[in-house]
Design a protein around this motif. Structure first.
Motif, PDB file in Angstrom:
ATOM      1  N   MET A 103       2.390   4.322 -14.222  1.00  0.00           N
ATOM      2  CA  MET A 103       3.992   4.129 -14.035  1.00  0.00           C
ATOM      3  C   MET A 103       4.089   3.077 -12.598  1.00  0.00           C
ATOM      4  O   MET A 103       3.055   2.820 -12.118  1.00  0.00           O
ATOM      5  CB  MET A 103       4.463   5.555 -13.539  1.00  0.00           C
ATOM      6  CG  MET A 103       3.522   6.405 -12.393  1.00  0.00           C
ATOM      7  SD  MET A 103       4.199   8.165 -12.276  1.00  0.00           S
ATOM      8  CE  MET A 103       3.400   8.914 -13.528  1.00  0.00           C
ATOM      9  N   LEU A 104       5.233   3.100 -12.140  1.00  0.00           N
ATOM     10  CA  LEU A 104       5.778   2.077 -11.340  1.00  0.00           C
ATOM     11  C   LEU A 104       6.045   3.028 -10.189  1.00  0.00           C
ATOM     12  O   LEU A 104       6.745   3.873 -10.198  1.00  0.00           O
ATOM     13  CB  LEU A 104       6.846   1.220 -11.523  1.00  0.00           C
ATOM     14  CG  LEU A 104       6.654   0.092 -12.541  1.00  0.00           C
ATOM     15  CD1 LEU A 104       7.778  -0.545 -12.960  1.00  0.00           C
ATOM     16  CD2 LEU A 104       5.521  -0.641 -12.297  1.00  0.00           C
ATOM     17  N   ARG A 105       5.686   2.635  -8.952  1.00  0.00           N
ATOM     18  CA  ARG A 105       5.868   3.321  -7.659  1.00  0.00           C
ATOM     19  C   ARG A 105       5.979   2.400  -6.603  1.00  0.00           C
ATOM     20  O   ARG A 105       5.623   1.034  -6.672  1.00  0.00           O
ATOM     21  CB  ARG A 105       4.680   4.387  -7.154  1.00  0.00           C
ATOM     22  CG  ARG A 105       4.433   5.651  -8.054  1.00  0.00           C
ATOM     23  CD  ARG A 105       5.657   6.248  -7.676  1.00  0.00           C
ATOM     24  NE  ARG A 105       5.577   7.691  -8.597  1.00  0.00           N
ATOM     25  CZ  ARG A 105       6.221   8.188  -9.511  1.00  0.00           C
ATOM     26  NH1 ARG A 105       7.296   7.209  -9.823  1.00  0.00           N
ATOM     27  NH2 ARG A 105       5.972   9.350 -10.122  1.00  0.00           N
ATOM     28  N   GLN A 106       6.630   2.522  -5.411  1.00  0.00           N
ATOM     29  CA  GLN A 106       6.638   1.579  -4.379  1.00  0.00           C
ATOM     30  C   GLN A 106       5.395   1.451  -3.883  1.00  0.00           C
ATOM     31  O   GLN A 106       4.553   2.262  -3.672  1.00  0.00           O
ATOM     32  CB  GLN A 106       7.692   2.249  -3.295  1.00  0.00           C
ATOM     33  CG  GLN A 106       9.099   2.215  -3.585  1.00  0.00           C
ATOM     34  CD  GLN A 106      10.127   2.437  -2.465  1.00  0.00           C
ATOM     35  OE1 GLN A 106       9.619   2.919  -1.323  1.00  0.00           O
ATOM     36  NE2 GLN A 106      11.057   2.358  -2.533  1.00  0.00           N
ATOM     37  N   CYS A 107       5.174   0.175  -3.793  1.00  0.00           N
ATOM     38  CA  CYS A 107       3.846  -0.309  -2.920  1.00  0.00           C
ATOM     39  C   CYS A 107       3.134   0.662  -1.980  1.00  0.00           C
ATOM     40  O   CYS A 107       2.048   1.182  -1.379  1.00  0.00           O
ATOM     41  CB  CYS A 107       3.311  -1.544  -2.845  1.00  0.00           C
ATOM     42  SG  CYS A 107       3.492  -2.626  -4.466  1.00  0.00           S
ATOM     43  N   LYS A 108       4.202   0.895  -0.909  1.00  0.00           N
ATOM     44  CA  LYS A 108       4.009   1.590   0.365  1.00  0.00           C
ATOM     45  C   LYS A 108       3.606   3.015   0.137  1.00  0.00           C
ATOM     46  O   LYS A 108       2.762   3.722   0.846  1.00  0.00           O
ATOM     47  CB  LYS A 108       4.928   1.377   1.312  1.00  0.00           C
ATOM     48  CG  LYS A 108       6.328   2.028   0.891  1.00  0.00           C
ATOM     49  CD  LYS A 108       7.428   2.002   1.763  1.00  0.00           C
ATOM     50  CE  LYS A 108       8.867   2.504   1.580  1.00  0.00           C
ATOM     51  NZ  LYS A 108       9.831   2.083   2.296  1.00  0.00           N
ATOM     52  N   GLU A 109       3.835   3.599  -0.955  1.00  0.00           N
ATOM     53  CA  GLU A 109       3.765   5.014  -1.435  1.00  0.00           C
ATOM     54  C   GLU A 109       2.157   5.191  -2.118  1.00  0.00           C
ATOM     55  O   GLU A 109       1.468   5.972  -1.763  1.00  0.00           O
ATOM     56  CB  GLU A 109       4.645   5.511  -2.589  1.00  0.00           C
ATOM     57  CG  GLU A 109       5.980   5.735  -1.935  1.00  0.00           C
ATOM     58  CD  GLU A 109       6.865   6.222  -3.220  1.00  0.00           C
ATOM     59  OE1 GLU A 109       6.321   6.666  -4.045  1.00  0.00           O
ATOM     60  OE2 GLU A 109       8.240   6.117  -3.006  1.00  0.00           O
ATOM     61  N   MET A 111      -0.395   2.260  -2.178  1.00  0.00           N
ATOM     62  CA  MET A 111      -1.255   1.103  -1.735  1.00  0.00           C
ATOM     63  C   MET A 111      -1.001   0.790  -0.518  1.00  0.00           C
ATOM     64  O   MET A 111      -0.683  -0.437  -0.191  1.00  0.00           O
ATOM     65  CB  MET A 111      -1.387   0.195  -2.650  1.00  0.00           C
ATOM     66  CG  MET A 111      -1.716   0.324  -4.201  1.00  0.00           C
ATOM     67  SD  MET A 111      -1.982  -1.224  -5.182  1.00  0.00           S
ATOM     68  CE  MET A 111      -1.677  -0.544  -6.728  1.00  0.00           C
ATOM     69  N   PRO A 112      -0.833   1.546   0.428  1.00  0.00           N
ATOM     70  CA  PRO A 112      -0.106   1.246   1.864  1.00  0.00           C
ATOM     71  C   PRO A 112      -1.098   0.088   2.512  1.00  0.00           C
ATOM     72  O   PRO A 112      -0.702  -0.535   3.276  1.00  0.00           O
ATOM     73  CB  PRO A 112      -0.138   2.434   2.653  1.00  0.00           C
ATOM     74  CG  PRO A 112      -0.853   3.389   1.778  1.00  0.00           C
ATOM     75  CD  PRO A 112      -1.026   3.210   0.532  1.00  0.00           C
ATOM     76  N   SER A 119       8.099  -2.879  -2.629  1.00  0.00           N
ATOM     77  CA  SER A 119       8.030  -3.476  -3.934  1.00  0.00           C
ATOM     78  C   SER A 119       7.118  -2.684  -4.868  1.00  0.00           C
ATOM     79  O   SER A 119       6.659  -1.865  -4.665  1.00  0.00           O
ATOM     80  CB  SER A 119       7.297  -4.996  -3.831  1.00  0.00           C
ATOM     81  OG  SER A 119       6.071  -4.807  -3.451  1.00  0.00           O
ATOM     82  N   PRO A 120       7.463  -3.028  -6.133  1.00  0.00           N
ATOM     83  CA  PRO A 120       6.871  -2.263  -7.186  1.00  0.00           C
ATOM     84  C   PRO A 120       5.374  -2.521  -7.308  1.00  0.00           C
ATOM     85  O   PRO A 120       5.086  -3.660  -7.526  1.00  0.00           O
ATOM     86  CB  PRO A 120       7.583  -2.674  -8.534  1.00  0.00           C
ATOM     87  CG  PRO A 120       8.277  -3.889  -8.390  1.00  0.00           C
ATOM     88  CD  PRO A 120       8.320  -4.095  -6.885  1.00  0.00           C
ATOM     89  N   CYS A 121       4.586  -1.417  -7.527  1.00  0.00           N
ATOM     90  CA  CYS A 121       2.985  -1.399  -7.831  1.00  0.00           C
ATOM     91  C   CYS A 121       2.980  -0.895  -9.129  1.00  0.00           C
ATOM     92  O   CYS A 121       3.292   0.672  -8.972  1.00  0.00           O
ATOM     93  CB  CYS A 121       2.294  -1.177  -6.641  1.00  0.00           C
ATOM     94  SG  CYS A 121       2.113  -2.253  -5.281  1.00  0.00           S
ATOM     95  N   LEU A 122       1.918  -1.032 -10.105  1.00  0.00           N
ATOM     96  CA  LEU A 122       1.489  -0.313 -11.091  1.00  0.00           C
ATOM     97  C   LEU A 122       0.505   0.777 -10.562  1.00  0.00           C
ATOM     98  O   LEU A 122      -0.463   0.364  -9.993  1.00  0.00           O
ATOM     99  CB  LEU A 122       0.908  -1.132 -12.188  1.00  0.00           C
ATOM    100  CG  LEU A 122       0.427  -0.504 -13.305  1.00  0.00           C
ATOM    101  CD1 LEU A 122       2.021  -0.191 -14.199  1.00  0.00           C
ATOM    102  CD2 LEU A 122      -0.216  -1.554 -14.278  1.00  0.00           C
TER     103      LEU A 122
END
Length: 137
Positions: A103-109, A111-112, A119-122
């Protein structure tokens, strides 16, 4: 029944709507995010598919990429319509990503240390979604 119904592509790929019919703004937002993550998504799908190929021959790789599957009729017209369109990239996206918990999550959540912004991160959840979740837009 909560069935998804319409004439655009998303209605051929999903059976249920989560909250509301997607708006034009939802569509534009999805297109923007897709542009940001498409290479990562493609790499995950190709890696997964190559792991399923019998060998690295052109024919075996072509077989997994084509994803031509004939599904037996279920008797439910909405499900049958969705399965009729579940091939190629649509099938790969659902089977290799969504059904595997990506799923997509905010990168800071998620992969900080790598990217500390919104930005979106898989990201792959440790839990797999239900079949209904996979079929919900």
């Amino acid at each position: 029944q909560g069935w998804a119904a319409g004439q655009t592509g998303e209605y051929f790929r999903y059976k249920h709507l989560f909250e509301k019919k997607p708006s034009e703004a939802d569509f534009e937002s999805a297109q923007t995010v897709a542009g940001e993550v498409r290479c990562v998504v493609c790499a995950k799908i190709v890696r997964s598919l190559l792991g399923k190929a019998r060998s690295f021959s052109e024919d075996d790789i072509a077989d997994v990429l084509e994803a031509s599957t004939d599904y037996p009729p279920t008797g439910d017209p909405v499900t049958d319509k969705m399965l009729k369109h579940k091939k190629g990239c649509n099938k790969h996206f659902k089977d290799e990503l969504v059904a595997e918990g990506y799923m997509l999550r905010q990168c800071k959540e998620v992969m900080p240390d790598a990217k500390n912004d919104s930005s979106p991160c898989l990201w792959q959840s440790p839990d797999r979604p239900s079949e209904m979740s996979v079929d919900t837009y």
